[in-house]
Design an enzyme around this catalytic site. Structure first.
Site, PDB file in Angstrom:
ATOM      1  N   THR A  84       4.889   7.122  11.556  1.00  0.00           N
ATOM      2  CA  THR A  84       3.626   6.401  11.689  1.00  0.00           C
ATOM      3  C   THR A  84       3.114   5.852  10.361  1.00  0.00           C
ATOM      4  O   THR A  84       2.110   5.153  10.338  1.00  0.00           O
ATOM      5  CB  THR A  84       2.557   7.333  12.305  1.00  0.00           C
ATOM      6  OG1 THR A  84       2.519   8.547  11.548  1.00  0.00           O
ATOM      7  CG2 THR A  84       2.900   7.660  13.753  1.00  0.00           C
ATOM      8  N   GLY A  85       3.795   6.141   9.262  1.00  0.00           N
ATOM      9  CA  GLY A  85       3.415   5.549   7.981  1.00  0.00           C
ATOM     10  C   GLY A  85       3.923   4.118   7.896  1.00  0.00           C
ATOM     11  O   GLY A  85       4.723   3.666   8.724  1.00  0.00           O
TER      12      GLY A  85
ATOM     13  N   LYS B 140       0.516  13.499  15.632  1.00  0.00           N
ATOM     14  CA  LYS B 140       0.462  12.157  16.220  1.00  0.00           C
ATOM     15  C   LYS B 140       1.253  12.079  17.529  1.00  0.00           C
ATOM     16  O   LYS B 140       1.551  10.987  18.006  1.00  0.00           O
ATOM     17  CB  LYS B 140       1.022  11.122  15.219  1.00  0.00           C
ATOM     18  CG  LYS B 140       0.251  11.036  13.887  1.00  0.00           C
ATOM     19  CD  LYS B 140      -1.007  10.203  14.038  1.00  0.00           C
ATOM     20  CE  LYS B 140      -1.794  10.107  12.732  1.00  0.00           C
ATOM     21  NZ  LYS B 140      -1.210   9.221  11.760  1.00  0.00           N
TER      22      LYS B 140
ATOM     23  N   GLU C  79      27.049   5.119 -11.876  1.00  0.00           N
ATOM     24  CA  GLU C  79      26.257   4.887 -13.083  1.00  0.00           C
ATOM     25  C   GLU C  79      26.279   6.129 -13.953  1.00  0.00           C
ATOM     26  O   GLU C  79      26.818   7.173 -13.556  1.00  0.00           O
ATOM     27  CB  GLU C  79      24.825   4.472 -12.735  1.00  0.00           C
ATOM     28  CG  GLU C  79      24.054   5.464 -11.880  1.00  0.00           C
ATOM     29  CD  GLU C  79      22.707   4.917 -11.414  1.00  0.00           C
ATOM     30  OE1 GLU C  79      22.487   3.697 -11.441  1.00  0.00           O
ATOM     31  OE2 GLU C  79      21.864   5.739 -11.011  1.00  0.00           O
TER      32      GLU C  79
ATOM     33  N   HIS D 152      16.301   6.186 -12.037  1.00  0.00           N
ATOM     34  CA  HIS D 152      17.083   7.150 -11.286  1.00  0.00           C
ATOM     35  C   HIS D 152      17.155   8.424 -12.114  1.00  0.00           C
ATOM     36  O   HIS D 152      17.700   8.420 -13.215  1.00  0.00           O
ATOM     37  CB  HIS D 152      18.510   6.637 -11.044  1.00  0.00           C
ATOM     38  CG  HIS D 152      18.569   5.485 -10.094  1.00  0.00           C
ATOM     39  ND1 HIS D 152      19.683   4.700  -9.951  1.00  0.00           N
ATOM     40  CD2 HIS D 152      17.650   4.999  -9.215  1.00  0.00           C
ATOM     41  CE1 HIS D 152      19.450   3.778  -9.027  1.00  0.00           C
ATOM     42  NE2 HIS D 152      18.219   3.935  -8.573  1.00  0.00           N
TER      43      HIS D 152
END
Lengths: 297, 394
Positions: free
Chosen positions: A17-18, A43, A210, A249
């Site tokens: 619901t966000g 909810k 990375e 990150h």
């Protein structure tokens, strides 16, 4: 041509619901993903984009909408509870599209997940995309196309970017997994590569790595041990990033100068991985090796 | 977030792990006074955030009469540093750390025999896994580890208790690393001669005593401003790291401000800039659908750096509405009165509109510029910026 997520995956959305949850439901349903339940405590009874909302995964199951996977968009403060619920439900996989999760929370989730049948992806992941079959996350689906290449990435933005150029070169993807940019993640590059290895319709593996962590080094070890035998192609970013700094990150951090990009490129290359200097060289390298796309026969 | 040795030792002390007697000093005169007060042999140590300080000459053994020379020698390497002056503690050296094993995804306590500069814990150490809570009684396992390293009876018990305290500390302070190297068996128990602690950035607000980490925190004003704004506006991310100090005047270096969308993209940018001889003054990532104002704050921080010659912006193929990003960039450049060579490589959602906005502003303000799209990569953008910079110089 997919692994982990497929056309039969029934998904629940924790934090449905966000704003991000709502947007993701739109994106995922537009891509054909079966979103069977939203979960937001308190909810239950509401609907979002036509998806029924429940107070818990247990309630969704009791109502005949048992998911077999879940994606969480909850704030970091609630992610441990969300993960516990999904792990207790023994789902196939759980995607934690949650950023800035405190390290103790991450370790608690990983402890809960130890020995569990649920494959945890993330946190700080953009999700999983099996083009044409299942889209778990909020990435733009037009960048992706079905095909024989697994794409495994430590960056969400760069996963989309790579897939855009691969798609443009006519190289489709079987499953793309954003393993997450944090220092400690659930499914890492090696575990994701093992899944790709086991998928008969995946013919090659493309990696965006990375600096920081030892994920690439472990992947190289798995390749040397012949646990991974399919062709692997890699671009490692941040070779020239200043060591000792933490960037966006949390995992892209070469604290001791021992997990730098140059070393990763070398160990992967030594293991037989095709390592390129610019990521735009990947489509050509992959196409010519796998015989697909514009560089294919 | 790495802590200075003196900060780490305050935290260790709070956990019941002692350090040698000594003081944090901000000046040469304080170093002299501290050494005289301690008497005997002391160590004068620069309080800086990098490791292996001894080989860089910023940790020096001294006597009260030579402490001033030690401070001078250290300041010749680290002109701005504070000092820690501590008495020498003779005794056998051990290694103690609490680390996170990224494969096992848990904390582990590491004990080793022999320690100090150059010690590699992989050579001689025992690891004891920790649960994610601090309730487990780790003492028996740690005592066994200490015994395996050669300690006997009460000595093994004391090291085990100290190690357990470090483990509890690691949990309470949300650390990536607690390292005590060496820990020395002194007359009154084990003493942390050198210490390193790194705290998880995401847990900064959760630590038990924030004042300890706030005090000597090595953040620049720009880094602090970025963090403060990000705390006010949670839309998207804003991460700023200063890489080249503003007083750096290395001759011939082409220092540029950098700004990216995406954590992975930012790593790509470092490599592209390097290949064209450009030096990033900073790191900055505004991704995840930030507001116009958030991008403007970032652009202003970057463009107002006095030591940059150009501005380099690059995005991955981004999902965020790039026209908002473009408006923020322009707003930040205007606030900074930015007039330098500028290259923007922009790709993703609303890229055409964003490129038009940026190009129009750059042309109107007559800045040397290039606006590139998804048909060019980060290296093409770096090459373009180098060309502009060389054109300005010529």
């Amino acid at each position: 041509m997919s692994f982990l997520a497929n056309a039969n995956t029934k998904l629940s959305v924790q934090g449905a619901t966000g704003q991000l949850g709502r947007t993701a439901i739109q994106v995922m349903r537009a891509a054909g993903t079966s979103v069977v339940a939203g979960v937001t405590p308190g909810k239950g009874g509401e609907r979002v984009e036509g998806v029924p909302i429940y107070d818990s995964i247990r309630d969704a199951t009791a109502d005949g909408n048992r998911p077999d996977a879940s994606i969480a968009f909850v704030p970091a403060a609630f992610v441990l509870d969300a993960a516990r619920e999904a792990l207790e439900a023994q789902l196939d996989f759980l995607v934690l599209m949650v950023d800035a999760v405190p390290i103790n929370t991450v370790l608690s989730i990983m402890e809960l997940a130890r020995g569990s049948r649920t494959c945890v992806v993330g946190p700080n992941t953009p999700g999983i995309v099996s083009p044409g079959r299942c889209h778990v996350g909020a990435l733009r689906q037009e960048a992706f196309s079905p095909g024989p290449l697994a794409v495994l990435s430590r960056s969400g933005g760069m996963m989309t970017t790579l897939c855009h150029y691969l798609t443009a070169a006519g190289i489709g993807q079987s499953t793309c997994i954003g393993v997450g940019g944090d220092a400690i993640v659930g499914t890492d590059l090696t575990e994701a590569a093992r899944m790709a290895e086991a998928d008969p319709e995946t013919h090659g593996i493309c990696v965006f790595g990375e600096v920081g962590t030892y994920q690439e080094e472990r992947l190289a070890a798995a390749i040397r041990a012949r646990e991974i035998t399919k062709p692997v192609f890699a671009y490692i970013a941040g070779v020239h990033a200043t060591p000792g700094k933490r960037y966006s990150h949390a995992g892209a951090h070469d604290a001791e100068g021992t997990s730098g990009g140059a070393r990763k490129r070398q160990v992967l290359s030594d293991a037989g991985v095709v390592v390129v200097n610019r990521y735009l060289e990947l489509p050509v390298a992959i196409g010519s090796r796998l015989g697909v796309g514009a560089a294919g026969p | 977030m790495q802590l200075l040795e003196s900060q780490a030792k305050r935290i260790l002390k709070g956990a019941g792990i002692n350090s040698p007697r000594g003081w944090h000093c901000s000046s040469r005169s304080e170093v002299i006074a501290a050494a005289e007060r301690l008497g005997g042999s002391v160590y004068v140590k620069a309080q800086v955030l990098y490791g292996d300080r001894a080989s860089r000459g910023v940790v020096r053994k001294a006597l009260p009469g030579t402490a001033a020379q030690a401070a001078d020698a250290i300041r010749s390497v680290e002109p701005q540093c504070d000092f820690l002056v501590e008495e020498e503690v003779p005794g056998a050296h051990w290694y103690l750390a609490v680390v996170i094993d990224e494969l096992e995804r848990r904390r582990e306590i590491v004990l080793g025999a022999g320690a100090g500069a150059g010690f590699d814990p992989r050579d001689s150490s025992i690891r004891v896994p920790m649960a994610s809570t601090v309730e487990d009684n780790l003492i028996p396992a740690l005592e066994e580890a200490a015994a395996a390293l050669g300690l006997k009876g009460s000595e093994a018990r004391k090291l085990a208790e100290t190690a357990a305290r470090a483990g509890r500390l690691a949990h309470q302070w949300h650390t990536y690393v607690v390292e005590v190297n060496p820990i020395v068996r002194g007359q009154d128990g084990f003493v942390a001669v050198d210490a390193k602690i790194e705290i998880d950035d995401y847990s900064r607000s959760l630590v038990p005593e924030p004042n300890i980490i706030a005090r000597h925190e090595a953040r620049t004003d720009r880094e602090r401003k970025a963090e403060e704004y990000h705390a006010l506006d949670h839309r998207g991310s804003l991460r700023y790291v200063q890489l080249q100090p503003e007083d750096d005047d290395s001759p011939g270096a082409l220092v540029v401000g950098t700004h990216s969308i995406g954590g992975g993209e930012s790593m790509v940018v470092f490599d592209a800039l390097h290949d064209y001889g450009l030096v990033p003054a900073n790191y900055c990532d505004t991704s995840g659908a930030p507001s116009k104002e958030k991008v403007a704050v970032a652009a202003h921080l970057i463009a107002s750096q006095p030591h940059i010659s150009g501005y380099y912006f690059a995005s991955c193929i981004a999902s965020q509405p790039l026209s908002v990003t473009a408006q923020g960039l322009i707003e930040g450049w205007e606030r900074a009165d930015w007039t330098g060579p500028t290259v923007v490589r922009i790709a993703g959602n609303e890229e055409a509109e964003a490129a038009d906005l940026i190009r129009t502003w750059l042309e109107a303000h007559e800045l040397p510029h290039a606006v590139l799209g998804r048909d060019k990569d980060e290296w093409d953008a770096a090459q373009a910026l180098l060309g502009l910079l060389e054109g300005v110089t010529a």
